[in-house]
Design an enzyme around this catalytic site. Sequence first.
Site, PDB file in Angstrom:
ATOM      1  N   GLU A   1       0.812  -1.214   0.000  1.00 44.85           N
ATOM      2  CA  GLU A   1       0.000   0.000   0.000  1.00 44.85           C
ATOM      3  C   GLU A   1       0.846   1.265   0.000  1.00 44.85           C
ATOM      4  OE1 GLU A   1      -3.504  -0.353   2.797  1.00 44.85           O
ATOM      5  OE2 GLU A   1      -2.317  -2.062   3.455  1.00 44.85           O
TER       6      GLU A   1
ATOM      7  N   SER B   1      -6.605  -2.001   2.797  1.00 44.35           N
ATOM      8  CA  SER B   1      -7.052  -1.483   1.498  1.00 44.35           C
ATOM      9  C   SER B   1      -7.674  -2.554   0.612  1.00 44.35           C
ATOM     10  CB  SER B   1      -5.893  -0.814   0.747  1.00 44.35           C
ATOM     11  OG  SER B   1      -5.471   0.357   1.400  1.00 44.35           O
TER      12      SER B   1
ATOM     13  N   TYR C   1      -9.891   4.051  -4.152  1.00 43.27           N
ATOM     14  CA  TYR C   1      -8.920   5.104  -4.449  1.00 43.27           C
ATOM     15  C   TYR C   1      -9.080   5.755  -5.821  1.00 43.27           C
ATOM     16  CZ  TYR C   1      -6.824   3.191  -0.264  1.00 43.27           C
ATOM     17  OH  TYR C   1      -6.623   2.767   1.023  1.00 43.27           O
TER      18      TYR C   1
ATOM     19  N   ARG D   1     -11.015   3.620  12.435  1.00 47.11           N
ATOM     20  CA  ARG D   1     -12.234   3.541  11.615  1.00 47.11           C
ATOM     21  C   ARG D   1     -12.717   2.105  11.600  1.00 47.11           C
ATOM     22  NH1 ARG D   1     -10.700   3.603   6.298  1.00 47.11           N
ATOM     23  NH2 ARG D   1     -11.490   1.473   6.146  1.00 47.11           N
TER      24      ARG D   1
ATOM     25  N   ASP E   1     -15.282  -0.813  10.246  1.00 48.64           N
ATOM     26  CA  ASP E   1     -16.055  -1.146   9.050  1.00 48.64           C
ATOM     27  C   ASP E   1     -17.088  -2.215   9.384  1.00 48.64           C
ATOM     28  OD1 ASP E   1     -14.461   0.601   7.632  1.00 48.64           O
ATOM     29  OD2 ASP E   1     -13.062  -0.959   6.976  1.00 48.64           O
TER      30      ASP E   1
ATOM     31  N   GLU F   1     -13.838  -5.199  10.596  1.00 48.18           N
ATOM     32  CA  GLU F   1     -12.489  -4.954  11.100  1.00 48.18           C
ATOM     33  C   GLU F   1     -12.368  -3.495  11.496  1.00 48.18           C
ATOM     34  OE1 GLU F   1      -9.728  -4.303   7.300  1.00 48.18           O
ATOM     35  OE2 GLU F   1     -10.782  -6.218   7.222  1.00 48.18           O
TER      36      GLU F   1
ATOM     37  N   ASN G   1      -9.564  -0.234  11.303  1.00 47.33           N
ATOM     38  CA  ASN G   1      -8.337   0.314  10.725  1.00 47.33           C
ATOM     39  C   ASN G   1      -7.753   1.320  11.703  1.00 47.33           C
ATOM     40  OD1 ASN G   1      -6.452   1.794   9.161  1.00 47.33           O
ATOM     41  ND2 ASN G   1      -7.562   1.281   7.286  1.00 47.33           N
TER      42      ASN G   1
ATOM     43  N   GLY H   1      -7.104   5.852   5.877  1.00 44.60           N
ATOM     44  CA  GLY H   1      -6.569   6.588   4.745  1.00 44.60           C
ATOM     45  C   GLY H   1      -6.862   8.078   4.833  1.00 44.60           C
TER      46      GLY H   1
END
Length: 311
Positions: free
Chosen positions: A9, A144, A216, A255, A257, A268, A270, A274
């Site tokens: 990443e 990602s 992205y 964050r 999800d 999960e 993060n 990002g």
Amino acid sequence: MLAGGNSAEASVSRSSAAGVARALESRGHGVTLVEVDGALIKTLREMAPDVVFPVLHGPPGEDGTIQGLLTMLGLPFVGSDVRGCAVAMDKHVAKALFRAAGLPVADDLLIESGTRLDVAESRALTAFGSPHPGLVVKPLRQGSALGVTPVPAGETLGAPLTDALAFGDGVLVERFMRGKEITVGVLDEHGRGPIALPVIEIAVGAGEWYDFVNRYTPGKSEHIIPPDLPDVTLQALQEMALRAHRCLGLRDLSRADFVVGEDVCLLEVNNLPGMTPTSLYPDACGAMGIDFGELADRLVQSAVRRGPDSV
């Protein structure tokens, strides 16, 4: 500010870091972008920065490795400590902690690194049934959506398992959960209580999901704030994001999800979300009146107040 490295990443990291650097400069900070490479220790010692912002995704920047280095160097840094990063990055360990905290997660199977493909497929079919009901195959320690493959009911697992095992850290096979893709950020500044950010629904094209390309590529996904969900569900999602953040021992930002269908499923968390122009976390902050410059500044100030982690 740390960026890049040899992670899968790395390109996302550099994009995020460039945006964060501009945001901090707009608030009067002097920023130096530093590539994560073999000279990193020497570079950091010579620079002696007031604070380090590791805008990194995937190992070694998100799994506790860089955080351990910064701790040993006695440098304050944005984000979670070694333990928090390590447990958040390992999807199997994180889910064990979520279960212990009573958070809703999908049934899963851990397949260890080095497992033969035929053995891995046999174990998955034994665990979930043959034909299987629909599964998701994902590398154990990537972000990602790299190496993640949804596998429709009954379809072969060979290629998805091969792709995920190639990352070398083991694989998690999960029961596929249908519903809206939802995310909830947490802002947790040092000396202040953590707060849940507005809930976001991620909408993509028909028959697609929130994969690397849709994450992205501008215009490939839509962030809906707030989602068309009952207020009680939105509040429950925010509370679950806070519980997940706390049970992993995270700080500054995270964050969570989810998939929300007939039931809610936590996928999960993060620990370094990002920060690109299409990223979810800055959008959530913006929805509550925190622009990107203020967000970056507040995260840096949080790290400064906290100071270096103890060795």
